[in-house]
Scaffold this motif. Structure first.
Motif, PDB file in Angstrom:
ATOM      1  N   ASN A  48       0.811  -1.219   0.000  1.00 31.47           N
ATOM      2  CA  ASN A  48       0.000   0.000   0.000  1.00 31.47           C
ATOM      3  C   ASN A  48       0.840   1.262   0.000  1.00 31.47           C
ATOM      4  O   ASN A  48       0.306   2.353  -0.028  1.00 31.47           O
ATOM      5  N   ALA A  88      -8.295   6.059  16.168  1.00 32.77           N
ATOM      6  CA  ALA A  88      -8.670   5.916  14.759  1.00 32.77           C
ATOM      7  C   ALA A  88     -10.173   5.725  14.640  1.00 32.77           C
ATOM      8  O   ALA A  88     -10.750   4.867  15.307  1.00 32.77           O
ATOM      9  N   ALA A  90     -11.531   4.985  11.732  1.00 28.08           N
ATOM     10  CA  ALA A  90     -11.700   3.990  10.666  1.00 28.08           C
ATOM     11  C   ALA A  90     -10.407   3.196  10.539  1.00 28.08           C
ATOM     12  O   ALA A  90      -9.356   3.634  11.007  1.00 28.08           O
ATOM     13  N   SER A  91     -10.480   2.055   9.913  1.00 29.85           N
ATOM     14  CA  SER A  91      -9.283   1.262   9.645  1.00 29.85           C
ATOM     15  C   SER A  91      -8.472   1.932   8.556  1.00 29.85           C
ATOM     16  O   SER A  91      -8.996   2.698   7.764  1.00 29.85           O
ATOM     17  N   GLY A  92      -7.176   1.627   8.526  1.00 30.71           N
ATOM     18  CA  GLY A  92      -6.314   2.211   7.508  1.00 30.71           C
ATOM     19  C   GLY A  92      -4.929   1.612   7.571  1.00 30.71           C
ATOM     20  O   GLY A  92      -4.725   0.517   8.101  1.00 30.71           O
ATOM     21  N   VAL A  93      -3.957   2.370   7.052  1.00 26.30           N
ATOM     22  CA  VAL A  93      -2.569   1.935   6.989  1.00 26.30           C
ATOM     23  C   VAL A  93      -1.692   3.057   7.556  1.00 26.30           C
ATOM     24  O   VAL A  93      -1.897   4.231   7.238  1.00 26.30           O
ATOM     25  N   CYS A  94      -0.725   2.699   8.376  1.00 28.36           N
ATOM     26  CA  CYS A  94       0.202   3.668   8.946  1.00 28.36           C
ATOM     27  C   CYS A  94       1.092   4.223   7.836  1.00 28.36           C
ATOM     28  O   CYS A  94       1.745   3.468   7.116  1.00 28.36           O
ATOM     29  N   ARG A 100      -0.998  -2.208   9.518  1.00 26.14           N
ATOM     30  CA  ARG A 100      -2.447  -2.049   9.512  1.00 26.14           C
ATOM     31  C   ARG A 100      -2.900  -1.282  10.750  1.00 26.14           C
ATOM     32  O   ARG A 100      -2.400  -1.514  11.857  1.00 26.14           O
ATOM     33  N   ARG A 103      -9.726   0.365  13.672  1.00 24.40           N
ATOM     34  CA  ARG A 103     -10.560   1.358  14.345  1.00 24.40           C
ATOM     35  C   ARG A 103     -10.318   1.270  15.857  1.00 24.40           C
ATOM     36  O   ARG A 103     -10.309   0.180  16.422  1.00 24.40           O
ATOM     37  N   HIS A 109      -2.938  12.103  13.481  1.00 25.26           N
ATOM     38  CA  HIS A 109      -3.506  12.492  12.189  1.00 25.26           C
ATOM     39  C   HIS A 109      -3.274  13.989  11.996  1.00 25.26           C
ATOM     40  O   HIS A 109      -3.066  14.719  12.975  1.00 25.26           O
ATOM     41  N   ARG A 121      -6.727  12.355   5.637  1.00 23.37           N
ATOM     42  CA  ARG A 121      -7.111  11.006   6.073  1.00 23.37           C
ATOM     43  C   ARG A 121      -5.927  10.137   6.459  1.00 23.37           C
ATOM     44  O   ARG A 121      -6.099   8.991   6.861  1.00 23.37           O
ATOM     45  N   ALA A 122      -4.723  10.685   6.361  1.00 22.29           N
ATOM     46  CA  ALA A 122      -3.528   9.918   6.699  1.00 22.29           C
ATOM     47  C   ALA A 122      -3.455   9.681   8.204  1.00 22.29           C
ATOM     48  O   ALA A 122      -3.970  10.470   8.999  1.00 22.29           O
TER      49      ALA A 122
END
Length: 140
Positions: A48, A88, A90-94, A100, A103, A109, A121-122
């Motif tokens: 990603n 967080a 929402a789920s995401g990527v560092c 990973r 939430r 951020h 959104r990072a």
């Protein structure tokens, strides 16, 4: 080929894709002061991770804020962007490690402002920043 015959768009993409620097181009040639180690995609193992993104910790200003340098030649550059600690939503990527994020994880951020930052959104895991520069007692 003469310089006037080069397609400006093709030349721009070529410059963004290359690692070399040209002395007559002054944009983004000033080094960004930083503390800790510089971090970017070269330390990530995630698919990603865009290869052009560079993220660096400049300073831990308080226990809940840090200053980050965000360099993405395809979208934005923030030389000293304030990021805040939160959970967080929402789920995401560092953005720093490629790990990973689920939430509820503790993340940093970008500070919400107007206009909204391009990288709004990072997220960066709190644990990833602690690994680079642990929080000192004077900052708590």
């Amino acid at each position: 080929m003469l310089l006037s015959q080069l397609d400006p768009w093709v030349e721009t993409i070529r410059l963004l894709s290359s690692e070399s620097r040209y002395p007559d181009i002054v944009a983004d040639t000033t080094p960004v002061p930083k503390r800790g180690r510089s971090c970017g995609c070269e330390v990530k193992s995630s698919a990603n991770c865009p290869p052009h993104l560079k993220v660096s910790l400049i300073e831990r200003t308080t226990s809940s804020t840090v200053t980050i340098a965000w360099r993405d030649p395809t979208s934005c550059f923030y030389g000293a962007q304030i990021w805040r600690l939160a959970s967080a939503k929402a789920s995401g990527v560092c953005a720093l490690t490629g790990q990973r994020i689920r939430r509820g994880d503790r993340i940093f951020h970008p500070h919400r402002s107007k206009p909204v930052p391009v990288n709004a959104r990072a997220m960066i895991l709190e644990s990833a920043l602690n690994a680079i520069e642990p929080l000192r007692a004077s900052q708590a």
